[in-house]
Write a protein that holds these residues in place. Sequence first.
Motif, mmCIF file in Angstrom:
data_model
loop_
_atom_site.group_PDB
_atom_site.id
_atom_site.type_symbol
_atom_site.label_atom_id
_atom_site.label_comp_id
_atom_site.label_asym_id
_atom_site.label_seq_id
_atom_site.Cartn_x
_atom_site.Cartn_y
_atom_site.Cartn_z
ATOM 1 N N THR A 53 43.384 -26.093 53.730
ATOM 2 C CA THR A 53 42.962 -25.066 52.770
ATOM 3 C C THR A 53 43.699 -24.974 51.587
ATOM 4 O O THR A 53 43.391 -25.436 50.544
ATOM 5 C CB THR A 53 43.059 -23.766 53.794
ATOM 6 N N CYS A 400 47.623 -19.982 41.099
ATOM 7 C CA CYS A 400 46.447 -19.638 41.727
ATOM 8 C C CYS A 400 45.963 -18.311 40.763
ATOM 9 O O CYS A 400 44.715 -18.229 40.614
ATOM 10 C CB CYS A 400 46.780 -19.003 43.080
ATOM 11 N N GLY A 404 42.647 -18.408 39.152
ATOM 12 C CA GLY A 404 41.605 -17.541 39.677
ATOM 13 C C GLY A 404 41.043 -16.474 38.689
ATOM 14 O O GLY A 404 39.688 -16.208 38.926
ATOM 15 N N LYS A 425 33.379 -26.475 47.021
ATOM 16 C CA LYS A 425 33.789 -25.721 46.114
ATOM 17 C C LYS A 425 33.718 -24.127 46.503
ATOM 18 O O LYS A 425 34.546 -23.509 45.802
ATOM 19 C CB LYS A 425 32.629 -25.936 44.931
ATOM 20 N N THR A 426 33.056 -23.674 47.453
ATOM 21 C CA THR A 426 33.172 -22.300 47.898
ATOM 22 C C THR A 426 34.497 -22.034 48.494
ATOM 23 O O THR A 426 35.331 -21.238 48.370
ATOM 24 C CB THR A 426 32.080 -22.192 48.886
ATOM 25 N N LEU A 427 34.963 -23.052 49.319
ATOM 26 C CA LEU A 427 36.396 -22.999 49.932
ATOM 27 C C LEU A 427 37.402 -23.168 48.797
ATOM 28 O O LEU A 427 38.153 -22.188 49.019
ATOM 29 C CB LEU A 427 36.667 -24.222 50.961
ATOM 30 N N THR A 429 37.195 -21.885 45.939
ATOM 31 C CA THR A 429 37.076 -20.523 45.116
ATOM 32 C C THR A 429 37.661 -19.594 46.006
ATOM 33 O O THR A 429 38.696 -18.874 45.291
ATOM 34 C CB THR A 429 35.728 -20.153 44.531
ATOM 35 N N VAL A 430 37.389 -19.411 47.016
ATOM 36 C CA VAL A 430 37.816 -18.337 48.058
ATOM 37 C C VAL A 430 39.601 -18.658 48.317
ATOM 38 O O VAL A 430 40.148 -17.618 48.371
ATOM 39 C CB VAL A 430 37.219 -18.379 49.456
ATOM 40 N N VAL A 431 39.976 -19.804 48.445
ATOM 41 C CA VAL A 431 41.155 -20.093 48.743
ATOM 42 C C VAL A 431 42.176 -19.517 47.487
ATOM 43 O O VAL A 431 43.038 -18.918 47.241
ATOM 44 C CB VAL A 431 41.579 -21.564 49.137
ATOM 45 N N LYS A 433 41.279 -17.759 44.688
ATOM 46 C CA LYS A 433 41.314 -16.535 44.192
ATOM 47 C C LYS A 433 41.649 -15.282 45.208
ATOM 48 O O LYS A 433 42.360 -14.432 44.777
ATOM 49 C CB LYS A 433 39.525 -15.944 44.125
ATOM 50 N N TYR A 434 41.669 -15.735 46.497
ATOM 51 C CA TYR A 434 41.796 -14.373 47.379
ATOM 52 C C TYR A 434 42.935 -15.113 48.739
ATOM 53 O O TYR A 434 43.863 -14.227 48.583
ATOM 54 C CB TYR A 434 40.655 -13.994 48.093
ATOM 55 N N ILE A 435 42.491 -15.701 49.444
ATOM 56 C CA ILE A 435 43.499 -16.151 50.400
ATOM 57 C C ILE A 435 44.939 -16.803 50.073
ATOM 58 O O ILE A 435 45.911 -15.914 50.440
ATOM 59 C CB ILE A 435 42.993 -17.355 51.201
#
Length: 457
Positions: A53, A400, A404, A425-427, A429-431, A433-435
């Motif tokens: 991740t 990040c 992000g 690309k979804t993984l 973006t989520v990592v 921006k958020y995780i």
Amino acid sequence: MEKSRSSFTGKIGFVLAAAGSAVGLGNIWRFPYLAAQYGGGIFLLVYLLLAITFGFALMCTEIAIGRKTGQSAINAYGKLNKKFSFIGWFGAVVPAIILPYYSVIGGWVTKYMTVYVKGDVAAAAGDSYFGNFVSNTGPSIGYFLLFLGVTAIIVLLGVEKGIEKVSKFMMPILIALTIFIAIYSMTLPGAMEGVKYYIIPNFDGFTLGKLGKTLLAAMGQLFYSMSLAMGIMITYGSYMKKEVSIEKSVRQIELFDTGIAFLAGLMVIPAVFAFSGGEADVGKGPSLMFVMLPKVFEFMGPVAGRIVGILFFLLVLFAALTSSISLMETVVSIIMDKTGWKRKVTCVVVFLGSVIIGLPSALGFGVLSDIKPLGLDDILTFFDFISNSVIMPIVALLTCIFVGYVLKPKALIEEIEIGGKFKAKTLFTVVIKYIAPVFITLILVSSVLDAFGIMKL
Ligand code: PHE
């Protein structure tokens, strides 16, 4: 000053060069002792989860930033957004901190190679051999200066290419030898307990505090091992051709880097259970590989042990050199760019600076062993902690947040998609921006509070 940048010849050239920087003492020396110290299977699991991740998203980010801007770290952030050029500077501090103590460990590797050349197979396997060596002022300084000096001479003469060529040829042999030693280690009497400890997570008595520490250690190790959060991959990315797939390259580098670290653990941890007190000995820290492998080599017998010992430490020395060269080259080129000094002068300055910063680490197991900054075991561990567990997470966090929320992930996704479809690309973006931001903040704050004794985990 705008320089024309040469490109890597095709895809495999980039992957090999980045892997050469990534694979080093971090995989072979650092990973096994951290895994042993932080609960074996739990550490391994946490590390793998973070690698697919965080590691993936961050490496894609850095390479894409480098390729998009065509600049090395210091200028790359500034080119994307003037206000954020400080991230590049912050990251640049990291190699300057790592290089000195990396050279201390490089010195240990050099010392052990000479031990096996001399044929002291049985002596090296003795319980106090390593402790006697590192507590002895003359040799600890001597081998440190030797390793750092060789690194400096190579960077000074600009003959890295020669070393890289040799190491490309050595790397596959290192992998083969590591597999061989790992298999041998696993078949030692009593070693299976160690294999289980390393591979199967055991959550008995696992507390939230321990989880926090394990996460921080695994995250620091991830950055360190993959040469992330210090601008190096940005520089490599700046040399990468547009048609090469960033996503695929990152997967390959990750697989390579993690594979070697995993094998190194299989080589060292079973030996802890076969030869020593098992769980009582897993906390040996930086000395672990240097204490355990000689016991494995001695078990092979005087002749085979000597041959394997020479070969192993020689190959590790090359892996360490390609990494120390890339560390020193980074520091030298930043200083050259910013001051306009000549390469020679800069190399001498960086060498002398690294001697000064590195000496306390080299002496921290002998005359300075009473100094325990922040309550850590020794001075080397302190520098290691500051770079890997404090500054690198901060650089990663800032990166990040910048990507992000300021630059926006889309800008980098577009860059990545030039070389082909970006499947994850979804993984990504989520990592980014958020995780990652939430996670890194939590781990960082709690661990710093813990280190300064404000809150006990
Ligand atoms: N990744 C290298 C290792 O695992 C260390 C390193 C970090 C080298 C940063 C160069 C730059 O040993």
